[in-house]
Design an enzyme around this catalytic site. Structure first.
Site, PDB file in Angstrom:
ATOM      1  N   PHE A 135      71.078  26.439 -27.750  1.00  0.00           N
ATOM      2  CA  PHE A 135      71.426  25.938 -26.422  1.00  0.00           C
ATOM      3  C   PHE A 135      71.274  24.426 -26.423  1.00  0.00           C
ATOM      4  O   PHE A 135      70.208  23.913 -26.762  1.00  0.00           O
ATOM      5  CB  PHE A 135      70.545  26.552 -25.325  1.00  0.00           C
ATOM      6  CG  PHE A 135      70.958  26.110 -23.954  1.00  0.00           C
ATOM      7  CD1 PHE A 135      72.037  26.713 -23.322  1.00  0.00           C
ATOM      8  CD2 PHE A 135      70.320  25.057 -23.319  1.00  0.00           C
ATOM      9  CE1 PHE A 135      72.462  26.279 -22.066  1.00  0.00           C
ATOM     10  CE2 PHE A 135      70.745  24.609 -22.063  1.00  0.00           C
ATOM     11  CZ  PHE A 135      71.806  25.235 -21.438  1.00  0.00           C
ATOM     12  N   ASP A 220      67.441  18.947 -31.897  1.00  0.00           N
ATOM     13  CA  ASP A 220      67.347  18.987 -30.444  1.00  0.00           C
ATOM     14  C   ASP A 220      65.918  19.410 -30.097  1.00  0.00           C
ATOM     15  O   ASP A 220      65.561  20.581 -30.198  1.00  0.00           O
ATOM     16  CB  ASP A 220      68.385  19.983 -29.900  1.00  0.00           C
ATOM     17  CG  ASP A 220      68.322  20.135 -28.388  1.00  0.00           C
ATOM     18  OD1 ASP A 220      67.292  19.793 -27.790  1.00  0.00           O
ATOM     19  OD2 ASP A 220      69.317  20.611 -27.803  1.00  0.00           O
ATOM     20  N   LYS A 249      63.350  17.050 -20.900  1.00  0.00           N
ATOM     21  CA  LYS A 249      62.343  17.902 -20.242  1.00  0.00           C
ATOM     22  C   LYS A 249      61.008  17.206 -19.995  1.00  0.00           C
ATOM     23  O   LYS A 249      60.912  16.391 -19.092  1.00  0.00           O
ATOM     24  CB  LYS A 249      62.180  19.191 -21.049  1.00  0.00           C
ATOM     25  CG  LYS A 249      63.444  20.055 -20.948  1.00  0.00           C
ATOM     26  CD  LYS A 249      63.144  21.502 -21.109  1.00  0.00           C
ATOM     27  CE  LYS A 249      64.367  22.375 -21.164  1.00  0.00           C
ATOM     28  NZ  LYS A 249      64.867  22.797 -19.866  1.00  0.00           N
TER      29      LYS A 249
HETATM   30  C1  PLP Z   1      67.061  22.826 -26.387  1.00  0.00           C
HETATM   31  C2  PLP Z   1      67.733  22.315 -25.154  1.00  0.00           C
HETATM   32  N1  PLP Z   1      68.655  21.354 -25.275  1.00  0.00           N
HETATM   33  C3  PLP Z   1      69.286  20.862 -24.196  1.00  0.00           C
HETATM   34  C4  PLP Z   1      69.010  21.319 -22.941  1.00  0.00           C
HETATM   35  C5  PLP Z   1      69.738  20.761 -21.758  1.00  0.00           C
HETATM   36  O1  PLP Z   1      68.886  19.953 -21.012  1.00  0.00           O
HETATM   37  P1  PLP Z   1      69.281  19.496 -19.524  1.00  0.00           P
HETATM   38  O2  PLP Z   1      69.278  20.725 -18.679  1.00  0.00           O
HETATM   39  O3  PLP Z   1      68.194  18.516 -19.155  1.00  0.00           O
HETATM   40  O4  PLP Z   1      70.600  18.865 -19.596  1.00  0.00           O
HETATM   41  C6  PLP Z   1      68.054  22.332 -22.763  1.00  0.00           C
HETATM   42  C7  PLP Z   1      67.751  22.877 -21.436  1.00  0.00           C
HETATM   43  O5  PLP Z   1      67.219  23.949 -21.252  1.00  0.00           O
HETATM   44  C8  PLP Z   1      67.396  22.836 -23.909  1.00  0.00           C
HETATM   45  O6  PLP Z   1      66.479  23.805 -23.816  1.00  0.00           O
END
Ligand code: PLP
Length: 393
Positions: A135, A220, A249
């Site tokens: 994700f 990520d 986050k």
């Molecule tokens: C691993 C990861 N990358 C990217 C995101 C996307 O982050 P945002 O919701 O702040 O755009 C999330 C959100 O849950 C995530 O868990």
């Protein structure tokens, strides 16, 4: 106002893009939150891992208050006092390089994707390989990068140039590389995907492959970063480092901030005017993120994450012995997945009724991510609620 009044306002005026439970949270302190009717909850999934220090950590509150009295926003064609200080903190705790500031995880990943494309532009490489179950966000580029079909429904045509391969499968990854591949992007622990931890050997081989083919390795760490996995960044649990790392986050403990960190080799790939964000690295957000780093250090929160991670895991493993429908306890330190053989959504709802906030992902994995400040007593309470619910299944 009461819960129903607020829910009514949302129904009338807010786009219904979220699956929501009727719970209006108005106050938080540490691992506790209160709803508008003053009911107390133990928050073991604070803000989807955003409130990593727990709610309203005093050092963050005071930093934001102080900054709010000075200046809220400084545009990025001038210099602010704090953005450079924050970048230095991130670099000193990761690898030599430079930081771009954004406002969310998706935007941090957008920057990483653009950086990879620009890096590959010189020899016509643009393809990025990501993992099934991953994700990476909800923008067009990041849903294209995400290895789950459910986020893509109805948004075609997606951005081209992404391929997904099974996670933890080095052969599949090697087979997917072509002369157009410029990067491999992955979460060291897949959060939304079900708390799936990358194998040590796998990550080492991915690093080796990227070196051999001059491809960028992008981690990520939007969910795994900022101490959640016992080191300030999760990749530090492995003996390798990425070329690019993304954060968001819990970086700002609740204020919207994201970051893409590029190692020295690629730190100049995006020249002036090639990328920007109006709010990126604003003084208010930078002040909160600096205070977050300082609190982690001052209160030895990495140590606490490891200690409490072991403590909760031991207790959850005891539950596993008692209840055969618990398949596996997954994760590292305070990033925890309890994989069940039964419907996790029902367990999640029962927890909510009893004042314990957790999450359920992939229908069968309970995601438990207490704040780094969590105490033994709070762990005991949460596990005893789970025990009681499990005993009635
Ligand atoms: C691993 C990861 N990358 C990217 C995101 C996307 O982050 P945002 O919701 O702040 O755009 C999330 C959100 O849950 C995530 O868990």
């Amino acid at each position: 106002m009461k819960t129903e009044d607020i829910v009514k306002l949302y129904k009338e005026y807010v786009m219904p893009t979220y699956t929501q439970v009727p719970l209006v949270l108005v106050k938080g302190k540490g691992a506790k939150v209160w709803d508008i009717e003053e009911r107390e909850y133990l928050d073991f999934f604070p803000g989807w891992a955003v409130s990593g220090l727990g709610h309203c950590h005093p050092m963050v509150v005071s930093a934001i208050k102080k900054q709010a009295g000075k200046i809220f926003h400084v545009s990025n064609n001038y210099y602010g006092e704090l953005q450079g200080v924050l970048a230095q903190k991130i670099i000193k705790s990761s690898f030599p390089g430079k930081v771009f500031f954004a406002n969310s995880g998706a935007e941090a990943n957008e920057c990483a994707i653009k950086l990879a494309r620009r890096y590959g532009n010189k020899d016509g490489r643009y393809e990025i390989i990501t993992m099934a179950g991953s994700f990476h966000g909800r923008t067009m580029a990041t849903i294209s990068a995400t290895g789950q079909d459910k986020v893509k429904i109805g948004f075609a045509p997606l951005l081209e140039g992404f391929k997904h391969v099974p996670f933890n499968d080095i052969v599949a990854l090697k087979n997917a590389v072509t002369d157009k591949t410029i990067a491999v992007m992955l979460e060291p622990i897949q959060g939304e995907g079900g708390v799936n931890v990358a194998d040590r050997e796998y990550l080492k081989s991915v690093r080796g492959l990227c070196n051999d083919k001059d491809m960028l390795l992008i981690f990520d760490e939007v969910q795994t970063g900022m101490g959640r996995c016992g080191n300030i960044f999760c990749y530090q649990n492995y003996d390798i480092a990425p070329d690019v790392m993304t954060l968001a986050k819990s970086l700002g403990s609740g204020v919207p901030i994201g970051a893409a960190v590029a190692s020295e080799r690629v730190a100049y790939t995006l020249p002036p005017s090639s990328h920007a964000s109006t709010f990126g690295g604003s003084p208010i957000c930078s002040s909160a993120a600096i205070a977050t780093f300082e609190a982690i250090e001052k209160e030895n929160l990495l140590e606490n994450a490891v200690k409490m991670g072991e403590y909760i895991r031991k207790k959850l493993k005891n539950l596993k012995k008692k209840y055969p429908f618990i398949k596996e306890i997954k994760g590292i330190a305070l990033m925890i997945g309890v994989e069940l053989d039964i419907d996790g959504e029902e367990i999640y709802k029962e927890c909510l009724k009893r004042g314990l906030l957790i999450n359920c992902t992939q229908k069968k994995v309970l995601r438990i991510m207490p704040p780094l400040t969590v105490k033994k007593g709070e762990v005991n309470k949460a596990v005893s609620i789970l025990d009681d619910i499990f005993s009635k299944v």
